[in-house]
Design an enzyme around this catalytic site. Sequence first.
Site, PDB file in Angstrom:
ATOM      1  N   ASN A   8       2.998  -6.368  13.706  1.00 15.88           N
ATOM      2  CA  ASN A   8       2.697  -4.973  14.030  1.00 15.88           C
ATOM      3  C   ASN A   8       2.920  -4.809  15.529  1.00 15.88           C
ATOM      4  O   ASN A   8       2.471  -5.665  16.298  1.00 15.88           O
ATOM      5  CB  ASN A   8       1.219  -4.670  13.673  1.00 15.88           C
ATOM      6  N   ALA A  46       8.498  -4.078  12.095  1.00 15.20           N
ATOM      7  CA  ALA A  46       8.571  -4.798  10.824  1.00 15.20           C
ATOM      8  C   ALA A  46       9.947  -5.421  10.635  1.00 15.20           C
ATOM      9  O   ALA A  46      10.070  -6.566  10.190  1.00 15.20           O
ATOM     10  CB  ALA A  46       8.264  -3.837   9.676  1.00 15.20           C
ATOM     11  N   HIS A  58      -1.502   1.212  -4.432  1.00 15.93           N
ATOM     12  CA  HIS A  58      -1.878   2.613  -4.197  1.00 15.93           C
ATOM     13  C   HIS A  58      -1.009   3.595  -4.979  1.00 15.93           C
ATOM     14  O   HIS A  58      -0.975   4.784  -4.660  1.00 15.93           O
ATOM     15  CB  HIS A  58      -1.835   2.941  -2.702  1.00 15.93           C
ATOM     16  N   ASP A  91       6.061   4.805  -1.517  1.00 10.75           N
ATOM     17  CA  ASP A  91       7.399   5.390  -1.411  1.00 10.75           C
ATOM     18  C   ASP A  91       8.457   4.721  -2.283  1.00 10.75           C
ATOM     19  O   ASP A  91       9.579   5.231  -2.403  1.00 10.75           O
ATOM     20  CB  ASP A  91       7.854   5.402   0.063  1.00 10.75           C
ATOM     21  N   GLN A 150       0.844  -1.199   0.000  1.00 13.67           N
ATOM     22  CA  GLN A 150       0.000   0.000   0.000  1.00 13.67           C
ATOM     23  C   GLN A 150       0.874   1.242   0.000  1.00 13.67           C
ATOM     24  O   GLN A 150       0.379   2.356  -0.071  1.00 13.67           O
ATOM     25  CB  GLN A 150      -0.865   0.034   1.263  1.00 13.67           C
TER      26      GLN A 150
HETATM   27  N1  LIG Z   1       5.494   5.121   3.266  1.00 10.90           N
HETATM   28  C1  LIG Z   1       4.402   5.298   2.526  1.00 10.90           C
HETATM   29  O1  LIG Z   1       4.397   5.040   1.325  1.00 10.90           O
HETATM   30  C2  LIG Z   1       3.160   5.802   3.187  1.00 10.90           C
HETATM   31  C3  LIG Z   1       3.242   6.602   4.335  1.00 10.90           C
HETATM   32  C4  LIG Z   1       2.044   7.050   4.911  1.00 10.90           C
HETATM   33  C5  LIG Z   1       0.835   6.669   4.359  1.00 10.90           C
HETATM   34  N2  LIG Z   1       0.800   5.904   3.241  1.00 10.90           N
HETATM   35  C6  LIG Z   1      -0.531   5.536   2.708  1.00 10.90           C
HETATM   36  O2  LIG Z   1      -1.370   5.469   3.834  1.00 10.90           O
HETATM   37  C7  LIG Z   1      -2.440   4.584   3.725  1.00 10.90           C
HETATM   38  C8  LIG Z   1      -2.599   4.138   5.175  1.00 10.90           C
HETATM   39  O3  LIG Z   1      -2.626   2.806   5.471  1.00 10.90           O
HETATM   40  P1  LIG Z   1      -1.470   1.951   6.192  1.00 10.90           P
HETATM   41  O4  LIG Z   1      -2.176   0.834   6.863  1.00 10.90           O
HETATM   42  O5  LIG Z   1      -0.394   1.661   5.219  1.00 10.90           O
HETATM   43  O6  LIG Z   1      -0.772   2.890   7.282  1.00 10.90           O
HETATM   44  P2  LIG Z   1      -1.311   3.519   8.619  1.00 10.90           P
HETATM   45  O7  LIG Z   1      -0.566   4.792   8.769  1.00 10.90           O
HETATM   46  O8  LIG Z   1      -2.782   3.514   8.680  1.00 10.90           O
HETATM   47  O9  LIG Z   1      -0.838   2.483   9.760  1.00 10.90           O
HETATM   48  C9  LIG Z   1       0.489   2.241  10.074  1.00 10.90           C
HETATM   49  C10 LIG Z   1       0.590   0.976  10.900  1.00 10.90           C
HETATM   50  O10 LIG Z   1       1.968   0.692  11.089  1.00 10.90           O
HETATM   51  C11 LIG Z   1       2.174   0.270  12.412  1.00 10.90           C
HETATM   52  N3  LIG Z   1       3.577   0.538  12.719  1.00 10.90           N
HETATM   53  C12 LIG Z   1       4.163   1.675  13.196  1.00 10.90           C
HETATM   54  N4  LIG Z   1       5.484   1.509  13.315  1.00 10.90           N
HETATM   55  C13 LIG Z   1       5.760   0.248  12.892  1.00 10.90           C
HETATM   56  C14 LIG Z   1       6.951  -0.509  12.764  1.00 10.90           C
HETATM   57  N5  LIG Z   1       8.155  -0.014  13.100  1.00 10.90           N
HETATM   58  N6  LIG Z   1       6.864  -1.767  12.285  1.00 10.90           N
HETATM   59  C15 LIG Z   1       5.665  -2.312  11.941  1.00 10.90           C
HETATM   60  N7  LIG Z   1       4.512  -1.633  12.052  1.00 10.90           N
HETATM   61  C16 LIG Z   1       4.554  -0.370  12.516  1.00 10.90           C
HETATM   62  C17 LIG Z   1       1.181   1.023  13.247  1.00 10.90           C
HETATM   63  O11 LIG Z   1       0.902   0.350  14.467  1.00 10.90           O
HETATM   64  C18 LIG Z   1      -0.035   1.058  12.301  1.00 10.90           C
HETATM   65  O12 LIG Z   1      -0.854  -0.067  12.515  1.00 10.90           O
HETATM   66  C19 LIG Z   1      -1.979   3.620   2.678  1.00 10.90           C
HETATM   67  O13 LIG Z   1      -2.935   3.603   1.697  1.00 10.90           O
HETATM   68  C20 LIG Z   1      -0.683   4.198   2.077  1.00 10.90           C
HETATM   69  O14 LIG Z   1      -0.818   4.387   0.694  1.00 10.90           O
HETATM   70  C21 LIG Z   1       1.935   5.468   2.651  1.00 10.90           C
END
Ligand SMILES: NC(=O)c1ccc[n+]([C@@H]2O[C@H](COP(=O)([O-])OP(=O)(O)OC[C@H]3O[C@@H](n4cnc5c(N)ncnc54)[C@H](O)[C@@H]3O)[C@@H](O)[C@H]2O)c1
Length: 248
Positions: free
Chosen positions: A212, A230, A118, A103, A100
């Site tokens: 998670n 992760a 996404h 990046d 999802q």
């Molecule tokens: N890096 C990116 O590309 C990025 C960043 C922000 C949001 N998004 C977008 O946001 C939407 C949100 O959904 P989502 O579920 O991906 O993100 P989210 O922000 O809703 O949830 C993040 C999850 O990651 C967990 N988390 C935090 N630190 C962690 C770690 N070190 N190791 C493992 N898990 C950890 C949290 O507990 C939480 O459940 C997606 O559609 C995505 O496209 C993408």
Amino acid sequence: MTVPDALRATVSRIRRVVVLTGAGISAESGVPTFRGEQGLWKQFRPEELANVDAFLSNPSLVWEWYAYRRKLLSDAQPNAGHRALVQMERLVEDFVLVTQNVDGLHQVAGSTKVLEIHGNIRRNHCQHCRRPAQVDLLQSEGPPKCDYCGGLVRPSVVWFGEPLPMEAFGEGDRAARRCDLFIAVGTSGVVYPAASLPLTAKNAGAYFLEINPESTDLSRYADGALRASASDGLTEVVTAIASGRNSP
Ligand SMILES: NC(=O)c1ccc[n+]([C@@H]2O[C@H](COP(=O)([O-])OP(=O)(O)OC[C@H]3O[C@@H](n4cnc5c(N)ncnc54)[C@H](O)[C@@H]3O)[C@@H](O)[C@H]2O)c1
Ligand SMILES: [Zn+2]
């Protein structure tokens, strides 16, 4: 934090694995997730900015948010979680990575086949004619105009309310239906239809593992959970799969 016994017992027989990643896997690379304090920018919630109505009514604001997020990404490097998935791709016969994330860090780490359901924040296209657009990614002065039709150029990500790329999602869905093990890592499981994939896999008989540090909307469906980051959780799983391959 160890791999659940039920999974460890069957690990040598695992041939088909699907992994769904979310923003949490990139948190350790310094990329903020959407949930929690860090997700806020100028007091806006991501849902308020990541939609087409927000873009059409205030293109400069939405463009500025993406410029900010791209800037954060310009220094980000893949972490041990991304690298563990590169190893998993090499170890497992039928391996599908569905992300999802927008990046591109999985590809930077070396994953060769990534289903980006996404989109990708590093690419852009015209909101009007959909043609791809080349732009200076760090530009922060409002969105450029399309060279062909003069329409507004936007990031090639899927916004709330928009359909997913059918082909990539369909491929992820088919892989979920045939896998032995489905891992959801670093996702809050609140964005659909991505969050339906682990349930599809589970209904088809797969073992569903969540990685998670916190419980999520998906936790109640999980057969096992690693309450870990992760990087730690995936390293642990790769080690278990590798030792399963080496045992007689
Ligand atoms: N890096 C990116 O590309 C990025 C960043 C922000 C949001 N998004 C977008 O946001 C939407 C949100 O959904 P989502 O579920 O991906 O993100 P989210 O922000 O809703 O949830 C993040 C999850 O990651 C967990 N988390 C935090 N630190 C962690 C770690 N070190 N190791 C493992 N898990 C950890 C949290 O507990 C939480 O459940 C997606 O559609 C995505 O496209 C993408
Ligand atoms: Zn155009």
